[in-house]
Design an enzyme around this catalytic site. Sequence first.
Site, PDB file in Angstrom:
ATOM      1  N   ILE A 245      12.413  -1.562   3.981  1.00  0.00           N
ATOM      2  CA  ILE A 245      13.342  -2.177   3.030  1.00  0.00           C
ATOM      3  C   ILE A 245      12.970  -1.921   1.573  1.00  0.00           C
ATOM      4  O   ILE A 245      13.692  -2.355   0.671  1.00  0.00           O
ATOM      5  CB  ILE A 245      13.467  -3.690   3.274  1.00  0.00           C
ATOM      6  CG1 ILE A 245      12.091  -4.371   3.223  1.00  0.00           C
ATOM      7  CG2 ILE A 245      14.147  -3.969   4.587  1.00  0.00           C
ATOM      8  CD1 ILE A 245      12.158  -5.885   3.416  1.00  0.00           C
TER       9      ILE A 245
ATOM     10  N   VAL B 198       7.233  -1.686   1.880  1.00  0.00           N
ATOM     11  CA  VAL B 198       7.700  -2.972   2.400  1.00  0.00           C
ATOM     12  C   VAL B 198       8.586  -2.755   3.627  1.00  0.00           C
ATOM     13  O   VAL B 198       9.506  -1.942   3.600  1.00  0.00           O
ATOM     14  CB  VAL B 198       8.479  -3.757   1.319  1.00  0.00           C
ATOM     15  CG1 VAL B 198       8.799  -5.161   1.813  1.00  0.00           C
ATOM     16  CG2 VAL B 198       7.681  -3.816   0.025  1.00  0.00           C
TER      17      VAL B 198
ATOM     18  N   ALA C  83       2.595  -0.936  -2.555  1.00  0.00           N
ATOM     19  CA  ALA C  83       2.806  -1.068  -1.109  1.00  0.00           C
ATOM     20  C   ALA C  83       4.178  -0.573  -0.688  1.00  0.00           C
ATOM     21  O   ALA C  83       5.089  -0.417  -1.508  1.00  0.00           O
ATOM     22  CB  ALA C  83       2.640  -2.532  -0.692  1.00  0.00           C
TER      23      ALA C  83
ATOM     24  N   ASP D 102       2.451 -11.057 -13.206  1.00  0.00           N
ATOM     25  CA  ASP D 102       3.427  -9.972 -13.134  1.00  0.00           C
ATOM     26  C   ASP D 102       4.830 -10.538 -12.882  1.00  0.00           C
ATOM     27  O   ASP D 102       5.555 -10.063 -12.005  1.00  0.00           O
ATOM     28  CB  ASP D 102       3.038  -8.978 -12.034  1.00  0.00           C
ATOM     29  CG  ASP D 102       3.808  -7.650 -12.146  1.00  0.00           C
ATOM     30  OD1 ASP D 102       4.337  -7.366 -13.241  1.00  0.00           O
ATOM     31  OD2 ASP D 102       3.883  -6.920 -11.149  1.00  0.00           O
TER      32      ASP D 102
END
Length: 583
Positions: free
Chosen positions: A15, A23, A21, A132
């Site tokens: 997705i 996901v 990373a 963040d």
Amino acid sequence: MSKIFGGRYEVLDRIGAGGMAIVYKAKDLLLNRVVTIKVLREQFVTDEDFIRRFRREAQSAASLSHPNIVSIYDVGKDGDTEYIVMEYVEGRNLKEIIREYAPLSTEQSINLARQITGAIRNAHENHIIHRDIKPHNILVTADGHAKVTDFGIARAVSSATVTHTGDIVGSVHYLSPEQAKGIQSNEQSDIYSLGIVLYELLTGKVPYDGETPIAIALKHLQQEPVPPSKLNPRIAKELEGVIMRAIAKSPEQRYVSAKELLEDLNHIQAGEPIAWFGLSQASDPEATQTHKGMVKALNPIEVIDAVPIKSVNKRRRILIVGGLVLFLALLVGGIWNYMSVGSTKVPDLTGKTVPVAEDFLKDAELSLDPEVTQEFSDEVDKDLIIRQDPKADNSVKVGRTVKVVVSKGIELVEFPNVIIGQMSKENAINLIKNAGFTGEITLVPMPDDAAKDAVIGQDPMPKSSWPKDGNITLTVSTGPQWSTINMPSVIGKLSSEAKTILVDQNKLVLKIETEVSYTSPEDVVISTIPSPGESVQQGSEVTMVVSRGPGPFAQGLEAQASSNNVMIAQFLAGVQKGRLKEQ
């Protein structure tokens, strides 16, 4: 065949992906729920320091529980692959919504900002800073429910930027001035980033943009933002004041806490005045002077520009020399003061309470750092000091402060429920270990009707608080204990009654067949295989034949109908013969 992480999380779909990373949407096979898995990219896998920070921050963030924070369920490793398992949120990230719909209405913007601020407030109260905050890390469901994700993860990433310099480029538009300077960020850094998000919601633009990340970072430090009402005249002055205070370059001029910001957003939503807004406008003489007399204020600059260059250079030399003399004087004075201070030996504070440690430090002419850190410990009792800095017996200057870490005792964690749904012992052990429990697990076998190797009992009980290294006992079924019985007679009984006798009372596996019967009523047992009285093993399959009608009453009606038909036929035949004789 789809990938399964940790023998538990089956990947359903990819997705998204980011600098840190990839996901995935996945299914938790153990708890039968949809989750999100973030799998770290390969460049981080070999960085052991980063992996340790990553796990520590993720585990810390997993302690957060708030309706506007995406929950972290698990942190794991599959081979060389590190991953985080998180709550799956059906929706879109806020950046996508901004691109499509911004500027949003004041009501929509305040509603989202209040939810995000509530999440940040909860994290800050638990001593977790996001670092963040940006629209990409805020998910919004179809009904407008906002959830902030990636709490604590940014800290691990930001520590790794010496070797992975491109990983935070996407966040530079929302970076606080102190982060741009490389100074340690705090709660007010999150408030600044949230202010930028609110600015973007209401205007459709970020206040600072540029061709390179460095250019944007410099604007955060040097350039004043365009007031949002210049881009969107519908923004009320009080709401603009809240935004401008949130994105003030100096932390001293910014909101002190997310709680304060949330209170002001609540006031605006309720149509109530903000107490400081009018005062700040009236008590700012410099702002008034700038607005009223800009030309006069700038006039002295023209006079300074008219001073001869030689005079300016001479004055500059005097200032430089004077500054150097002052600096050297301060430096020498500081060195002298340092050299004149005596030394002392740091006492051993480990295993002592804080009040006792303060007495020891006082005797050694030292003091305790007021910021006492606490952490769980399996070895040191609660309220006793685990370690100190500087360490015992080190020689230091008199008056120095000593930092200590105090034990919170053994960490008690909610123990999972492993007796639900006849969970296998393998899945139960995996669930217990994934929950962070490291104690010895004892398996106690016991005969039971549950399937073989299913967990039928546990100590500690579900949802009880238990130390992570505490011993655990699981009672495991050895399977049903079958015996040979005589086939019960259920012929002539209703099928529901017969099923209770065969299955519940005698532990037989039942197969039901139906057939037409003129002798037995509907839903009544006609026969069984094996026949009543024959030997049969419990747990084996038996067949029960049930009537589907029409039954004996219907047979009588059919016979009567047949007799009537014969009589009618004979009558019609007689009538026909009479007609023939007349002719």
